[in-house]
Structure formats: structure tokens, C-alpha cells
Enzyme design. Structure first.
Site, short mmCIF file in Angstrom:
data_model
loop_
_atom_site.label_atom_id
_atom_site.label_comp_id
_atom_site.label_asym_id
_atom_site.label_seq_id
_atom_site.Cartn_x
_atom_site.Cartn_y
_atom_site.Cartn_z
CD GLN A 225 17.87 55.09 58.35
OE1 GLN A 225 18.63 55.80 57.70
NE2 GLN A 225 16.84 55.58 59.01
CG HIS A 253 19.42 58.54 52.33
ND1 HIS A 253 20.10 59.58 51.74
CD2 HIS A 253 18.22 59.06 52.69
CE1 HIS A 253 19.37 60.69 51.78
NE2 HIS A 253 18.21 60.40 52.35
CD GLU A 305 11.94 63.62 53.36
OE1 GLU A 305 12.96 63.39 52.69
OE2 GLU A 305 11.65 63.00 54.39
#
Ligand SMILES: [Zn+2]
Length: 508
Positions: A225, A253, A305
Site C-alpha cells: 500500500q 486490505h 464500491e
């Protein structure tokens, strides 16, 4: 989008043209990269407030009367009592602005110490309801995102909240498992074992209906990330990068519990597919929630999303599905005081229709429910007293500091009270008066019942059912004639209790 606070609303000009929260394609709502004081961040454990001063039953009854008269429900009044006590309720109800304070604090998830912030939120946006104001402040939306707050306390918790207000520690790496081929589009795709097993079961169930679910993007490390974010920051500067890419540590995540299903792009219009419709109906059954739903953009900080799902476990997923909550709301709506003092029966927690309260140093619960919990039977009498019996003894309860047992008066250390029509018994005092075992256990006050009594009440209950009468009727003397008829020789096991029966029925 009214009431979008602290979230600089920066939309990509073309959906799908910019990187999303995880660097995948999509468009993201983010805010300015200002720093919030740590104290503004939402504590993730519901606080249990200690009563500041010992409260008396009289104070409680007076406060309850006032709160009920002001339109609060019993549950709201008890919850407010648990959080504020007599003095806090007095302060809340005194002087100007009392109605507004009460409209906020009556909510079981309102933290009294955040009252100023709730009021500021209401003032800032007059169309906001008190409930919305409390939820928004509890999420932390009245401060800018990306503050330097405490990292998530328990990153491994299935319900850990990771968002722009709650980063994961940089060194947090969960236990991970490789997704088998056929379930993912990328090599080396990994998830936490719990999430992995649940995803495989979910994908298999969808496959039976001819739908294919695969993981497009599961676990991503802090370093991965960081690379994504730094690349954007180098290209466009940190301020611009913050508008569409999550900083390292702030992406779900990294928990290993989140994954993008099939696509990660608004332009793919996943929300128009049969797979999305199936997930909307069934993902909660497998412990997954849609993490950034439509219409909740101002609470989650991200645009809709349709591909991003988060494993939270079946219980939380069901609750969020039923209530229509995001994970932010799930946490923001946790009752501040939990459920009051804990009462257990042989170590197992008991629950009551009212929150247990500590008054005069004792724990108060509805008398009738307490009797049932310990295996005694009970019946409300026409004169308003409550008849309890079990352990081959009986007692007659009414308001005040004494009870009748075996024909004589026994005094109680704490009074039995009638609150909003229900007799509430002081547990320790009642147990002492009736010589019932009760001691401070690990979890809370622990009660006992003898197997004998329990067995007897079970049998009695069963017999009542067979004969089509309720336990209360049998005991209240409403069916004495029938009771006499159906005591056959086969039911002589009742005989030791018959005295009590007929005493209860006034027929001895
Ligand atoms: Zn994602």
C-alpha cells in the site's frame, strides 16, 4: 451528500479514471490531510462507566418518573441512568437547552462526555437528526481524517474497524492462507483463514446457481500500500494523492479480511451484474458485508464500491444486513454502558427484559424474571403482591423492606421497589432473606439453583401443558379444581409440593 463534514469532497472527473482506496481503479472521497487530536478518535471498546456516587432506589424512582413523563421509554431511561446517574440527569434536565440535550443523551450510544460535539454537529447542520449527529460524531466525522490516532487496538479482531480514522500498525501482518486456483484472478492471492474458508463456501454456493465469484484483490501488505501511495505522491504530490489513494495502514486490505470480488472498477459496472445481485442477497449469510454501500458515502468516506467486501463473521454480518449498517455505524451504535451489572446463574449470564441496575449497593432486576431464572415459580396476586415459590418454600413480595415467608415477616436490607409497574427485587437482599446461594463470581453476581427444584418446576410445567393450563393459572388458584382432578397416583411425585400448591391457591 448534505452534511458532508471534514471530508473534502473531491470526485474524480471520470468514474474509474482514478485509483481507489486500494490503488485499484475507482473514485474515492477523501479529505484533507490534517491531523486530528488523538482524543477525538472513537474508542472501539464500549466504555463501562462507574457510578460516581452510590445511587439510592428513591433517586432512581424519582429520575425514572421524570424521564418517563418526558417521553423516554423504560429502556432509554435505564440506559441514561446507567450512563449519567442522578446528578447527571439533573444537569441534563436543568436550564436552557434541556430538550436538545435529552434528545441526544437518550440514545444508548451517546457518550455524555461528547455532548458538546453532538451539539456542535446539530448546530452545523440543522437538518441533521439527533441520532445522525451522535452517529457522525461517534464515527469521528467532526474531525479531519488521517489524524495521528491510536492504531487499531485489536487488529486481529474480525470486527476491527480500519478506515481513515483508524489505522493498522505498520508491522501488522495477519495469518494468511493462499486462495486455491479457480477462486482468484491473481497469483499469490491470500486471505485470513476464516475469511478464505467463508469466501470459498460463498463462491461454491454462487456457482451452484451458475454464477462465478473470484477474488480480484484480497490481502495487501502495508509495504504494498505504501508503494502505491508513494507512487501517486511522487507523481502528483501528497495533497493530490490523498484525494484518491489510501495511505499505508489505512486500507482494510491489510487486515486480510477484505477482498474485491470479480472487479475493482466503477467503469466495470459490477453493480449491474447477476453476481452483484446474488451478493447483495446472500453475502451476509457467509459473514461478509458490502463495505462501501451506496448512500453511505459520507459515513464511510468512500464512493459506492460494489466489489469490495469485508469478512466480519456471521453474527455481525447479519446484524449489519438487518439494520442496514456499515461497520462504522455498527461501532458508533454500541451502547455506552453495555448492559449494566452482570448477573449469572451457575456461571451462565442471565438476561432480563430490563437492564439490571445497582441501587443502594444491590443489583435490581424484575422479581418475577429473577424467580423464573433460579427455577422458582411465581404468580402475581390480585392484591398486587407477587407470590414466589420453590425449594419447598414460598415468599410473598410487595414494595418495601420486608417479605412474607412461611407466614412470618422477614426484613430485607434493600427495599423491593415498583418501577413503572414492575416489582424490582434487590438480588443480594432477597437471596439473603430466603437463604438462597448467591456470591460474587468472576463475571458478576452468581446465583445457584438446586437441580431438585429445577427438575420439579420442569415437571410441573410439563404437566400444566398437558392439561392445558398455564403455570400461573395452576399456582394462582385459578384452576384448583382441575388441579385436584389431575393429580393421579402416577403424579404423586408432586405430593411434597402439594401443600404449597394449595396454600398458594388459598385452599388448604
Ligand atoms: Zn477493495
Amino acid at each position: 451528500m448534505a452534511g458532508l463534514l471534514a471530508l473534502g469532497l473531491i470526485l474524480g472527473s471520470t468514474p474509474g479514471a482514478q485509483a481507489a482506496e486500494d490503488g485499484t481503479q475507482g473514485t474515492v472521497l477523501t479529505g484533507p490531510a490534517e491531523e486530528a487530536p488523538a482524543s477525538l478518535l472513537l474508542p472501539l471498546e464500549p466504555a463501562v462507566s462507574e457510578p460516581s456516587a452510590p445511587a439510592s432506589a428513591d433517586q432512581y424512582l424519582a429520575a425514572l418518573d421524570r424521564l418517563l413523563a418526558l417521553g423516554l421509554s423504560q429502556e432509554e431511561a435505564d440506559s441514561l441512568w446507567l450512563r449519567q446517574g442522578a446528578a447527571g440527569i439533573e444537569t441534563c434536565l436543568q436550564g436552557e437547552g434541556a430538550a436538545e440535550r435529552l434528545s441526544l443523551l437518550r440514545l444508548s450510544f451517546a457518550h455524555p462526555e461528547r455532548l458538546d460535539r453532538y451539539q456542535a454537529e446539530l448546530a452545523r447542520s440543522p437538518e441533521t437528526s439527533p441520532e445522525e449527529a451522535v452517529v457522525r460524531v461517534n464515527i469521528g466525522l467532526d474531525a479531519p481524517p488521517y489524524g495521528v490516532g491510536e492504531p487499531v487496538d485489536e487488529p486481529a479482531s474480525l470486527t476491527a474497524l480500519v478506515n481513515k480514522y483508524h489505522p493498522l500498525p505498520a508491522d501488522y501482518v495477519p495469518e494468511l492462507e493462499l486462495l486455491p486456483p479457480g477462486y482468484t484472478a491473481s497469483q499469490g492471492a491470500r486471505l485470513r483463514p476464516e475469511a478464505c474458508a467463508a469466501f470459498l463456501r460463498m463462491a461454491d454456493a454462487a456457482a451452484e446457481e451458475g454464477l462465478r465469484l473470484y477474488s480480484a484483490s484480497p490481502y495487501r501488505s502495508y509495504a504494498a500500500q505504501e508503494r502505491v501511495y508513494q507512487r501517486y505522491a511522487a507523481q502528483q504530490g501528497a495533497e493530490a494523492a490523498d484525494t484518491y489513494s489510501a495511505r499505508a495502514g489505512f486500507s482494510e486490505h491489510q487486515t486480510g479480511l477484505a477482498l474485491d470480488i470479480n472487479v475493482a472498477s466503477l467503469s466495470a459496472r459490477f453493480e449491474e451484474t447477476a453476481e452483484y445481485a446474488w451478493l447483495s442477497a446472500h453475502s451476509w449469510e457467509y459473514g461478509f458485508i458490502l463495505r462501501f454501500p451506496q448512500g453511505k458515502e459520507d459515513l464511510t468516506g468512500y464512493l459506492f464500491e460494489p466489489w469490495h467486501y469485508r469478512y466480519v463473521g456471521p453474527e455481525t454480518a447479519r446484524l449489519c444486513h438487518e439494520q442496514g449498517w456499515t461497520l462504522e455505524e455498527f461501532w458508533a451504535r454500541q451502547p455506552v454502558c453495555g448492559t449494566g451489572p452482570v448477573l449469572t446463574l451457575e456461571g451462565e449470564p442471565l438476561s432480563f427484559s430490563r437492564l439490571p441496575l445497582v441501587l443502594d449497593g444491590d443489583v435490581y432486576v424484575p422479581a418475577e424474571e429473577l424467580a423464573r431464572a433460579i427455577g422458582w415459580a411465581s404468580a402475581e396476586q390480585p392484591d398486587g403482591t407477587l407470590l414466589l415459590w420453590g425449594e419447598r418454600r414460598q415468599a410473598r413480595l410487595s414494595e418495601g423492606r420486608s417479605l412474607l415467608s412461611g407466614g412470618s415477616s422477614v426484613s430485607l436490607d434493600c427495599p423491593v421497589i415498583r418501577a413503572n409497574g414492575v416489582l424490582m427485587a434487590p438480588v443480594k437482599a432477597l437471596c439473603q432473606a430466603l437463604d438462597l446461594p448467591c456470591e460474587q463470581g468472576e463475571a458478576g453476581l452468581d446465583l445457584r439453583t438446586s437441580a431438585d427444584t429445577w427438575d420439579w418446576v420442569q415437571k410441573l410445567d410439563q404437566s400444566c401443558r398437558q392439561h392445558g393450563i398455564t403455570l400461573e393459572q395452576a399456582v394462582g388458584g385459578l384452576a384448583v379444581d382441575r388441579l385436584e382432578r389431575w393429580i393421579s397416583p402416577a403424579e404423586r411425585w408432586l405430593s411434597p409440593q402439594l401443600d404449597l400448591f394449595f396454600w398458594a391457591a388459598g385452599r388448604k
